[in-house]
Design a protein around this motif. Structure first.
Motif, PDB file in Angstrom:
ATOM      1  N   ALA A 241       0.812  -1.219   0.000  1.00  0.00           N
ATOM      2  CA  ALA A 241       0.000   0.000   0.000  1.00  0.00           C
ATOM      3  C   ALA A 241       0.845   1.267   0.000  1.00  0.00           C
ATOM      4  O   ALA A 241       0.412   2.306  -0.509  1.00  0.00           O
ATOM      5  CB  ALA A 241      -0.930  -0.005   1.211  1.00  0.00           C
ATOM      6  N   ARG A 242       2.073   1.190   0.528  1.00  0.00           N
ATOM      7  CA  ARG A 242       2.863   2.392   0.722  1.00  0.00           C
ATOM      8  C   ARG A 242       4.003   2.559  -0.271  1.00  0.00           C
ATOM      9  O   ARG A 242       4.768   3.508  -0.174  1.00  0.00           O
ATOM     10  CB  ARG A 242       3.396   2.419   2.170  1.00  0.00           C
ATOM     11  CG  ARG A 242       2.290   2.723   3.170  1.00  0.00           C
ATOM     12  CD  ARG A 242       2.549   2.187   4.554  1.00  0.00           C
ATOM     13  NE  ARG A 242       1.436   2.492   5.451  1.00  0.00           N
ATOM     14  CZ  ARG A 242       0.291   1.823   5.458  1.00  0.00           C
ATOM     15  NH1 ARG A 242       0.096   0.817   4.632  1.00  0.00           N
ATOM     16  NH2 ARG A 242      -0.667   2.156   6.296  1.00  0.00           N
ATOM     17  N   ARG A 243       4.093   1.635  -1.205  1.00  0.00           N
ATOM     18  CA  ARG A 243       5.139   1.753  -2.223  1.00  0.00           C
ATOM     19  C   ARG A 243       4.524   1.869  -3.604  1.00  0.00           C
ATOM     20  O   ARG A 243       3.412   1.391  -3.856  1.00  0.00           O
ATOM     21  CB  ARG A 243       6.066   0.533  -2.175  1.00  0.00           C
ATOM     22  CG  ARG A 243       7.096   0.594  -1.054  1.00  0.00           C
ATOM     23  CD  ARG A 243       8.009  -0.615  -1.047  1.00  0.00           C
ATOM     24  NE  ARG A 243       8.687  -0.823  -2.329  1.00  0.00           N
ATOM     25  CZ  ARG A 243       9.485  -1.855  -2.565  1.00  0.00           C
ATOM     26  NH1 ARG A 243       9.713  -2.756  -1.620  1.00  0.00           N
ATOM     27  NH2 ARG A 243      10.072  -1.984  -3.749  1.00  0.00           N
ATOM     28  N   ASP A 244       5.244   2.487  -4.498  1.00  0.00           N
ATOM     29  CA  ASP A 244       4.812   2.537  -5.890  1.00  0.00           C
ATOM     30  C   ASP A 244       4.811   1.124  -6.462  1.00  0.00           C
ATOM     31  O   ASP A 244       5.785   0.379  -6.302  1.00  0.00           O
ATOM     32  CB  ASP A 244       5.760   3.424  -6.697  1.00  0.00           C
ATOM     33  CG  ASP A 244       5.389   3.451  -8.162  1.00  0.00           C
ATOM     34  OD1 ASP A 244       6.093   2.782  -8.946  1.00  0.00           O
ATOM     35  OD2 ASP A 244       4.403   4.106  -8.509  1.00  0.00           O
ATOM     36  N   ALA A 245       3.708   0.743  -7.095  1.00  0.00           N
ATOM     37  CA  ALA A 245       3.548  -0.637  -7.559  1.00  0.00           C
ATOM     38  C   ALA A 245       4.696  -1.057  -8.475  1.00  0.00           C
ATOM     39  O   ALA A 245       5.185  -2.198  -8.393  1.00  0.00           O
ATOM     40  CB  ALA A 245       2.212  -0.809  -8.276  1.00  0.00           C
ATOM     41  N   GLU A 246       5.144  -0.162  -9.326  1.00  0.00           N
ATOM     42  CA  GLU A 246       6.182  -0.524 -10.286  1.00  0.00           C
ATOM     43  C   GLU A 246       7.538  -0.781  -9.628  1.00  0.00           C
ATOM     44  O   GLU A 246       8.424  -1.385 -10.228  1.00  0.00           O
ATOM     45  CB  GLU A 246       6.328   0.577 -11.349  1.00  0.00           C
ATOM     46  CG  GLU A 246       5.086   0.785 -12.202  1.00  0.00           C
ATOM     47  CD  GLU A 246       4.665  -0.479 -12.938  1.00  0.00           C
ATOM     48  OE1 GLU A 246       5.549  -1.251 -13.364  1.00  0.00           O
ATOM     49  OE2 GLU A 246       3.445  -0.696 -13.095  1.00  0.00           O
ATOM     50  N   SER A 247       7.693  -0.334  -8.377  1.00  0.00           N
ATOM     51  CA  SER A 247       8.964  -0.533  -7.680  1.00  0.00           C
ATOM     52  C   SER A 247       8.990  -1.819  -6.856  1.00  0.00           C
ATOM     53  O   SER A 247      10.015  -2.170  -6.284  1.00  0.00           O
ATOM     54  CB  SER A 247       9.252   0.652  -6.747  1.00  0.00           C
ATOM     55  OG  SER A 247       8.379   0.635  -5.622  1.00  0.00           O
ATOM     56  N   LEU A 248       7.863  -2.522  -6.807  1.00  0.00           N
ATOM     57  CA  LEU A 248       7.782  -3.732  -5.993  1.00  0.00           C
ATOM     58  C   LEU A 248       8.558  -4.874  -6.630  1.00  0.00           C
ATOM     59  O   LEU A 248       8.539  -5.043  -7.853  1.00  0.00           O
ATOM     60  CB  LEU A 248       6.319  -4.155  -5.819  1.00  0.00           C
ATOM     61  CG  LEU A 248       5.421  -3.214  -5.009  1.00  0.00           C
ATOM     62  CD1 LEU A 248       3.965  -3.624  -5.139  1.00  0.00           C
ATOM     63  CD2 LEU A 248       5.843  -3.214  -3.538  1.00  0.00           C
TER      64      LEU A 248
END
Length: 494
Positions: A241-248
């Motif tokens: 929830a707290r990170r940019d999806a593309e950085s996961l």
């Protein structure tokens, strides 16, 4: 298979429009065809009160295609369902009239409570003796309902679907979190779930689970009954929830069309865990569609065990003798009891399923039957079984073909089974190796034989007219079996 012929469901949701065609009406309906169009029908409804014109056009085009596909497949029965988007939009009735003109069927517009009930029916149909809260997160709404002892309890509906939450929060995670906290704070259903399982349904939550699987290097890519301890799921949802999806890490495991809604699905699940305090999160691949089909079955079919029903079908379709596969259940139970193995109720049903599946790989090349059977079973479309249970079924049938050797088995599949299940898989594999050496996979032979235990001696008793079956190969397999319980082998005539 005998039955009613293909059955189709067109499911018109807030995020996707989907067609699923099932082989027939049965306790474990097998999908023949599955296609979805991510039309985003509910996008904008929360702010404009209307279905977006472009999304409506995309949805209707998809439904026209689905209608033609159903005609080509010879579908006998079709159901059309519509949920939150069509329910909440001012032009929903106009859209449903267009759907009716295409399909010839008036769509069933599900209310929130009815959608919750059918989602819970899907959990009942696909999970053995569920006890917890079922939650279905769609694009427009979240439905939660209590499920226990084969019955459906009270349910609630919340306007917390991914698309709706994205819009009303202005795509701000903090604002979305506040909305979810306020909505779920006084949930009567969730407050009754402490220490029980939460059964998660819906595409966004499946995407979350798929990402978790990939990050953990999980060995089995089967979504149904994938489970996470609640504490692990809570931390994972906070991170997503707290990170940019593309950085996961491993985000490529999630389709690009699903990534934008991941944070909102994570926020809802995170807060749900905080309010409910469940023991674990269990994914259910079965929801409203399967719940509808289950609801339409006669009571006698509803009462069937879905794992046994599916295994029985595979025995009929792929084994040399379905009758022999059925005989293996009681015979193997008697043999293991003579060896001193005790079973729980769930272990017994797993053993019966493994016996029904014991010969489905016989058409494969002899050098690969064990490996093929293991792959077919561990990756099969079974319901009513968790992942350790899948590993047990697969390993028992591997040992049945290959003998009690582990060198060629991936350590990853063995990681899924407990030590107790591993021991029982080996024992059952050894029992099945004796059975097939006696019967040649033909029915009517093994019920005339039995195992007896006298002290530390394990005795195989054969009828007199089968005396010629006694030989070195049968003796070796009985010896191997007896060693598993530190017993002395013996073969005698009745």
């Amino acid at each position: 298979m005998n039955g009613s012929g293909p059955v189709a469901i067109i499911d018109i949701g807030s995020n996707s429009v989907r067609l699923v065609v099932y082989e027939r009406m049965s306790r474990t309906p097998m999908p023949l065809f599955n296609e979805k169009e991510l039309a985003g029908l509910g996008r904008g409804v929360a702010t404009t009160g209307r279905l977006n014109d472009e999304a409506v056009a995309t949805s209707l085009d998809a439904i026209r295609r689905f209608k033609v596909l159903c005609e080509q497949m010879g579908v006998k029965t079709m159901h059309v369902l519509a949920t939150a988007a069509a329910r909440d939009a001012s032009n929903g009735p106009e859209f449903l009239n267009s759907v009716e003109s295409i399909t010839g069927l008036h769509p069933a517009l599900l209310s929130g409570p009815e959608e919750a009930r059918l989602s819970a029916m899907g959990v009942l149909s696909g999970i053995h003796k569920p006890d917890g809260i079922a939650g279905d997160l769609g694009g427009g709404s979240l439905e939660v309902v209590d499920v226990k002892n084969g019955r459906i309890g009270i349910g609630e509906t919340f306007p917390l679907g991914g698309l709706r939450l994205e819009e009303v929060s202005d795509r701000t995670v903090r604002k979305a979190e506040k909305i979810v906290v306020e909505a779920l704070a006084n949930s009567k259903v969730l407050s009754g779930g402490q220490g029980r399982a939460f059964y998660a349904i819906g595409g966004t939550w499946r995407s979350l689970a798929r990402l978790h699987m990939r990050q953990k290097g999980y060995p089995l890519h089967i979504m149904h009954q994938y489970s996470m301890p609640a504490s692990e799921a809570l931390e994972f949802c906070r991170m997503v929830a707290r990170r940019d999806a593309e950085s996961l890490d491993s985000i490529e495991a999630v389709s690009k069309s699903r990534r934008a809604l991941l944070p909102y699905g994570a926020i809802v699940l995170e807060q749900l865990i905080r309010v409910m305090k469940p023991s674990e999160i269990v994914l259910s691949a079965l929801g409203v569609r399967e719940g509808l089909l289950y609801d339409l079955l006669p009571d006698a079919e509803k009462a069937e065990d879905p794992l046994i029903a599916a295994s029985e079908e595979l025995a009929v379709l792929r084994s040399r003798s379905p009758g022999h596969a059925r005989e293996l259940g009681p015979w193997s139970g008697q043999a293991l009891a003579a060896m001193g193995f005790e079973e729980t109720e769930d272990e017994q049903r797993l053993r019966i399923a493994a016996c029904l599946l014991a010969d489905i790989g016989w058409r494969g090349h002899p050098d690969y039957r064990g490996e093929q059977s293991l792959n077919l079973i561990s990756h099969g479309a079974f319901v009513g079984i968790d992942h350790p249970g899948r590993a047990y079924l697969a390993l028992a049938n591997y040992y049945r073909h290959e003998g009690l050797v582990d060198e060629n088995i991936s350590s990853r599949i063995r990681e899924l089974a407990t030590t107790r299940l591993m021991e029982r898989a080996r024992a059952l594999g050894a029992v099945l190796r004796v059975a097939y050496m006696i019967s040649g996979s033909m029915a009517g032979v093994i019920p005339r034989t039995r195992f007896e235990a006298q002290g530390d001696q394990l005795t195989l008793v054969l009828p007199h007219d089968k005396a010629a079956l006694i030989g070195s190969r049968l003796s070796r397999r009985v010896t191997q079996l007896a060693k598993l319980s530190a017993m002395t082998p013996r073969i005698v005539l009745e």
